[in-house]
Design an enzyme around this catalytic site. Structure first.
Site, PDB file in Angstrom:
ATOM      1  N   ARG A 115     133.587  78.951 -23.274  1.00 23.37           N
ATOM      2  CA  ARG A 115     132.639  79.252 -24.341  1.00 23.37           C
ATOM      3  C   ARG A 115     132.473  80.761 -24.450  1.00 23.37           C
ATOM      4  O   ARG A 115     132.876  81.491 -23.557  1.00 23.37           O
ATOM      5  CB  ARG A 115     131.293  78.551 -24.109  1.00 23.37           C
TER       6      ARG A 115
ATOM      7  N   ASN B  70     122.974  82.499 -27.888  1.00 20.64           N
ATOM      8  CA  ASN B  70     122.534  81.930 -26.611  1.00 20.64           C
ATOM      9  C   ASN B  70     123.018  82.824 -25.488  1.00 20.64           C
ATOM     10  O   ASN B  70     124.211  83.111 -25.395  1.00 20.64           O
ATOM     11  CB  ASN B  70     123.118  80.527 -26.399  1.00 20.64           C
ATOM     12  N   GLU B  71     122.090  83.262 -24.671  1.00 21.88           N
ATOM     13  CA  GLU B  71     122.454  84.102 -23.532  1.00 21.88           C
ATOM     14  C   GLU B  71     123.552  85.085 -23.920  1.00 21.88           C
ATOM     15  O   GLU B  71     124.642  85.088 -23.326  1.00 21.88           O
ATOM     16  CB  GLU B  71     122.871  83.238 -22.338  1.00 21.88           C
TER      17      GLU B  71
ATOM     18  N   GLU C 252     114.891  78.139 -20.539  1.00 19.95           N
ATOM     19  CA  GLU C 252     115.713  77.192 -19.782  1.00 19.95           C
ATOM     20  C   GLU C 252     115.399  77.308 -18.307  1.00 19.95           C
ATOM     21  O   GLU C 252     115.280  78.421 -17.787  1.00 19.95           O
ATOM     22  CB  GLU C 252     117.210  77.533 -19.898  1.00 19.95           C
TER      23      GLU C 252
ATOM     24  N   TRP D 133     126.984  74.755 -11.440  1.00 18.57           N
ATOM     25  CA  TRP D 133     127.853  75.942 -11.424  1.00 18.57           C
ATOM     26  C   TRP D 133     127.749  76.741 -10.136  1.00 18.57           C
ATOM     27  O   TRP D 133     128.360  77.791 -10.016  1.00 18.57           O
ATOM     28  CB  TRP D 133     127.579  76.820 -12.635  1.00 18.57           C
TER      29      TRP D 133
ATOM     30  N   PHE E   3     127.611  67.371 -14.532  1.00 16.98           N
ATOM     31  CA  PHE E   3     126.860  67.207 -13.275  1.00 16.98           C
ATOM     32  C   PHE E   3     125.608  68.085 -13.210  1.00 16.98           C
ATOM     33  O   PHE E   3     125.003  68.232 -12.153  1.00 16.98           O
ATOM     34  CB  PHE E   3     127.772  67.471 -12.070  1.00 16.98           C
ATOM     35  N   HIS E   4     125.240  68.666 -14.340  1.00 19.26           N
ATOM     36  CA  HIS E   4     124.007  69.463 -14.392  1.00 19.26           C
ATOM     37  C   HIS E   4     122.846  68.510 -14.671  1.00 19.26           C
ATOM     38  O   HIS E   4     122.945  67.629 -15.508  1.00 19.26           O
ATOM     39  CB  HIS E   4     124.137  70.482 -15.524  1.00 19.26           C
TER      40      HIS E   4
HETATM   41  C1  GAL Z   1     122.735  78.591 -19.220  1.00 18.68           C
HETATM   42  C2  GAL Z   1     123.167  78.208 -20.619  1.00 18.68           C
HETATM   43  C3  GAL Z   1     123.069  76.720 -20.862  1.00 18.68           C
HETATM   44  C4  GAL Z   1     123.603  75.968 -19.680  1.00 18.68           C
HETATM   45  C5  GAL Z   1     122.839  76.363 -18.451  1.00 18.68           C
HETATM   46  C6  GAL Z   1     123.268  75.599 -17.213  1.00 18.68           C
HETATM   47  O1  GAL Z   1     123.460  79.714 -18.820  1.00 18.68           O
HETATM   48  O2  GAL Z   1     122.413  78.889 -21.596  1.00 18.68           O
HETATM   49  O3  GAL Z   1     123.792  76.410 -22.032  1.00 18.68           O
HETATM   50  O4  GAL Z   1     124.957  76.266 -19.536  1.00 18.68           O
HETATM   51  O5  GAL Z   1     123.036  77.721 -18.205  1.00 18.68           O
HETATM   52  O6  GAL Z   1     122.552  75.972 -16.064  1.00 18.68           O
END
Ligand code: GAL
Ligand code: ZN
Length: 663
Positions: free
Chosen positions: A111, A149-150, A307, A315, A357-358
């Site tokens: 992405r 986003n970020e 978030e 990750w 898996f998140h």
């Molecule tokens: C952020 C992101 C989200 C998702 C999240 C997972 O970096 O904005 O889309 O990937 O992490 O922890």
């Protein structure tokens, strides 16, 4: 600034319904209502679905999602959807793909595969913003706009030819003529002198150390390029929509390359993403620091946690899940420190893709789970806390933080790789946290007059105006404590001559003639019983009083800790890396000297913070220990409805919020 707070604390998360058959959507809305969700971010990564082929938009599915949410009473933070371009963009315009310093192309399939300086990306993304904003500006569900986003999460530094040309343009703006650039970069050394702008490149992979000022300028340029994307999207939105506009920052977690302090003026509200370092048992300190820093970036105003995670992420190398109760502690710690909204990534756990898996609000196992029950509990908690919305956080201590100083101090070819920006920041912050004292983390140019104590960790690069302001603050009765490797260079990363710590020599009343960094693992002792490592330096007092000196190591008898009386205040210098107990003792001394008190006198492991609105105050107490604790409190306990007359009993792992009686 557009007003962003509604009638309640925001609660919800990223909602990515495009991953699911449409039949799932009504159940989503039902579950959201059950949980008390009132805000979801929609469309963050939807570009490829909204514009499946260049210039052809398909909004039908998003119309239906927004209508359904609105019918269910759920408000929407609508994304501009520009976060990640569709694969067709790279196919039609391969020059939009980012390149690493060694020339490696970063292909689509992950992405954010775009060059921040690409005019093609800019044009196509703004076209999308115009289309989305034009269509949904008046949609009754939309209460907020979410740019990209970020920004910069994966693509902040691009070394391609397009970026190289943009970098040259930025340098021309900054320096005007080549002589000034050559001076600033110190190109008289190593035969680096530039005779033509076209000779200049980003700091691509080189044989030896790349020129430090070139590196620093490239970091500045890169942050500005993404900021330009933020501003360009915002300008389009401003002409079309009336709702407040934000973008999610990543303050904390070691995210280094976006100067959010400068970006903050481009948004109507500051929002932040934060994830726990699962492997760190002290990760709740990192959370607290990130939240205090976000509040600092927001100028002390309430902010939005855009978030975080209900449980594990996917990750990190080992994605530790949150134990029962941790979700609540983590979320409410952000609220304690100024968040007026708590959102998560993401609503429903994916069944496919990189983040399957998140954790999410609705796990793979469905709503009959610990996670969903805790989500519902949190929804109820936030409802009970509605009255704190808009209040601010009490802090008598400031910690100075500057992204540029971070970039500069961690460039290569320095005295010791063990000197990092986060190190002393975390150490001092940890001592404050353990003492129950809240700090604002603010830029060196911030107004310091309201603080009793200002901590200055490793401010290697500092501007004259900020040094002068700190000096005035101390003269007027303030107390400052500066740690080693501060004040060393100016904005061009040129040494301030005459002895270290350069810019702070006069304020601190010391002069260092030489650094003596220590070997890996080497320790030194001080005559006050402290132990230290990593760093020592040959300090000469020049007006300052010596509080402690080395008893061994390379510099026995040389001062390690000093205090200089300046006007009505004092400036302390910490010339070595004190270990944790010694840092705790130092901070306790500074707090005692300045009369700073904890939010409440709580047992170790209990986090206490006070929010305030005029003369109304709320005490947050978060018990991170596994035993019940007691602490003094007077007032109504909002989460339980109970009353505390003098004492609060807080069970293991629990959180209390007390609307304090006025006394
Ligand atoms: C952020 C992101 C989200 C998702 C999240 C997972 O970096 O904005 O889309 O990937 O992490 O922890
Ligand atoms: Zn590029």
């Amino acid at each position: 600034m557009r007003q962003w707070q509604g009638n309640s604390i925001y609660f919800g998360g990223d909602y990515n319904p495009e991953q699911w058959p449409e039949e799932t959507w009504p159940e989503d809305v039902d579950l959201m209502r059950r949980a008390g969700v009132n805000l979801v971010s929609v469309g963050i990564f939807s570009w490829a679905l909204l514009e499946p082929t260049p210039g052809r938009f398909e909004f039908g599915w998003l119309d239906r999602v927004l209508d359904l949410l609105h019918d269910g009473g759920i408000q929407v933070d609508l994304a501009t959807a520009t976060a990640s371009p569709p694969p067709w963009l790279a196919r039609a315009h391969p020059e939009t793909l980012p390149r690493r310093a060694d020339g490696t192309i970063l292909w689509p399939g992950g992405r954010q595969a775009y060059c921040p300086s690409s005019p093609v990306f800019r044009e196509r993304s703004l076209e999308l913003v115009r289309a989305v904003a034009g269509r949904y500006a008046e949609h009754p569900a939309v209460v907020m706009w979410h740019i990209s986003n970020e920004l910069g999460c994966h693509n902040v530094h691009c070394y391609c030819d397009v970026s190289a040309e943009a970098f040259r343009g930025w340098l021309r703006e900054r320096y005007g003529d080549l002589d000034r650039l050559n001076d600033a970069w110190g190109t008289a050394f190593w035969s680096q002198r530039y005779g033509d702008w076209a000779e200049i490149n980003p700091p691509r992979t080189v044989t030896a150390f790349a020129n430090p000022t070139q590196q620093l300028d490239f970091l500045r340029f890169s942050s500005e390029e993404l900021r330009a994307q933020l501003r360009a999207e915002r300008e389009v939105l401003r002409t079309l929509v009336r709702q407040p506009i934000t973008t999610n920052f990543m303050i904390g977690m070691g995210v280094k390359h976006m100067d959010y302090q400068s970006w903050a003026s481009d948004v109507d509200l500051v929002s932040n993403d934060h994830y726990m370092t699962a492997a760190d048992p002290q990760a709740h300190l990192g959370l607290a620091l990130a939240a205090d820093h976000t509040r600092g970036v927001a100028g002390g105003d309430p902010w939005l946690l855009m978030e975080h995670s209900t449980s594990a992420v996917q990750w990190q190398p080992r994605n530790v899940a949150k134990l029962p109760g941790q979700l609540r502690r983590n979320s409410l710690a952000h609220v304690a420190r100024g968040a007026d909204g708590v959102l998560f990534f993401q609503w429903r756990a994916s069944r496919a893709g990189a983040e399957k898996f998140h954790s999410a609000l609705v796990p793979h196992a469905g709503p009959d789970t610990k996670v969903f029950r805790e989500v519902c509990q949190l929804g109820a908690d936030l409802k009970a806390l509605a009255e704190i919305r808009g209040s601010r956080v009490d802090a008598d201590v400031a910690i100075l933080f500057d992204w540029e100083a971070w970039w500069a101090v961690e460039l290569d070819s320095h005295p010791s790789v063990d000197v990092t920006y986060a190190d002393r920041m975390n150490a001092l912050y940890g001592s404050l946290w353990r003492a129950g004292v809240t700090a604002d983390v603010v830029h060196p140019s911030a107004d310091l007059s309201g603080y009793r104590l200002v901590l200055v960790p490793t401010l290697y690069l500092v501007r004259d105006a900020d040094v002068a302001a700190l000096h005035r603050y101390v003269e007027a009765g303030g107390t400052a404590a500066v740690t080693y490797f501060s004040g060393i260079v100016d904005a061009n990363d040129h040494i301030r001559l005459g002895g270290y710590p350069g810019a702070f020599r006069e304020l601190l009343g010391v002069r260092t003639e030489e650094f003596f960094p220590l070997r890996e693992g080497e320790k030194v002792r001080l005559d006050d019983g402290s132990t230290a490592d990593v760093w020592t330096e040959w300090v000469h007092p020049d007006g300052a009083e010596v509080l402690a000196s080395y008893t061994d190591g390379p510099l026995p008898g040389v001062p390690a800790l000093t205090r200089n009386q300046v006007g009505d205040g004092a400036a302390w210098y910490v010339g070595t890396r004190l270990d944790e107990p010694a840092t705790d003792r130092l901070v306790a001394r500074l707090l005692a000297e300045t009369g700073v008190r904890p939010a409440a006198s709580a047992p170790p492991g209990v986090e206490v913070v006070r929010r305030r609105d005029g003369d109304r105050t709320w005490l947050f107490a978060i018990n991170h220990t596994d035993t019940e604790v007691r602490l003094p409190a007077h007032g109504v306990e909002l989460l339980t409805g109970g009353h505390c007359a003098g004492e609060l009993a807080l069970p293991a792992g629990e959180v209390a919020v007390v609307r304090e009686d006025r006394t």
